[in-house]
Design an enzyme around this catalytic site. Sequence first.
Site, PDB file in Angstrom:
ATOM      1  N   GLY A   1       0.816  -1.216   0.000  1.00 28.05           N
ATOM      2  CA  GLY A   1       0.000   0.000   0.000  1.00 28.05           C
ATOM      3  C   GLY A   1       0.848   1.263   0.000  1.00 28.05           C
ATOM      4  N   CYS A   2       1.911   1.264   0.777  1.00 25.37           N
ATOM      5  CA  CYS A   2       2.774   2.448   0.860  1.00 25.37           C
ATOM      6  C   CYS A   2       3.517   2.679  -0.448  1.00 25.37           C
ATOM      7  CB  CYS A   2       3.749   2.306   2.024  1.00 25.37           C
ATOM      8  SG  CYS A   2       2.886   2.216   3.621  1.00 25.37           S
ATOM      9  N   THR A   3       3.888   1.601  -1.113  1.00 22.81           N
ATOM     10  CA  THR A   3       4.553   1.727  -2.413  1.00 22.81           C
ATOM     11  C   THR A   3       3.580   2.278  -3.449  1.00 22.81           C
ATOM     12  OG1 THR A   3       6.103  -0.051  -1.913  1.00 22.81           O
ATOM     13  CG2 THR A   3       5.752   0.463  -4.241  1.00 22.81           C
TER      14      THR A   3
END
Length: 152
Positions: free
Chosen positions: A43-45
């Site tokens: 998700g952060c990527t």
Amino acid sequence: MLETGVKAPDLALKDGNGMEVKLSDFAGKKVVLYFYPKDNTPGCTRQACAFRDNYDGFAKRGVAVIGISKDDEASHNKFVQKHNLPFVLPEDPQPEAIKAYEVWQEKTNFGKTSMGIVRTTYIIDENGLIEKVFKRAKPDTNADEILKYLDK
């Protein structure tokens, strides 16, 4: 979580090159300040890459983008290089800014409760006031959502 109209806490954190980054350095400019849990997670990527892919749109509007997590300088450098991120990712391992912006909260994941960063994005206006808060921001739509908001 901090609310709209509140003075944004100034942060003094080191970026991946050891240079100090302060919110006050961006006075007179809007800032998108987003908090995310961890470098190189799915998700952060996706969220970071969405900001990267829309970076020209932010730059054309004169808006700076800053992403903050608890990860250290080495992790941020790998993340920036791997995904060619054009914006600054200051490290906040203590986590001073994370707590000041009230995004360090109790979270439940798969029935397990723990403390962590709740994905949140703040738009800070030219005078250092919080203009808009995107609570529990969605990694895939956050950057587009902000650009649409900025065009209102």
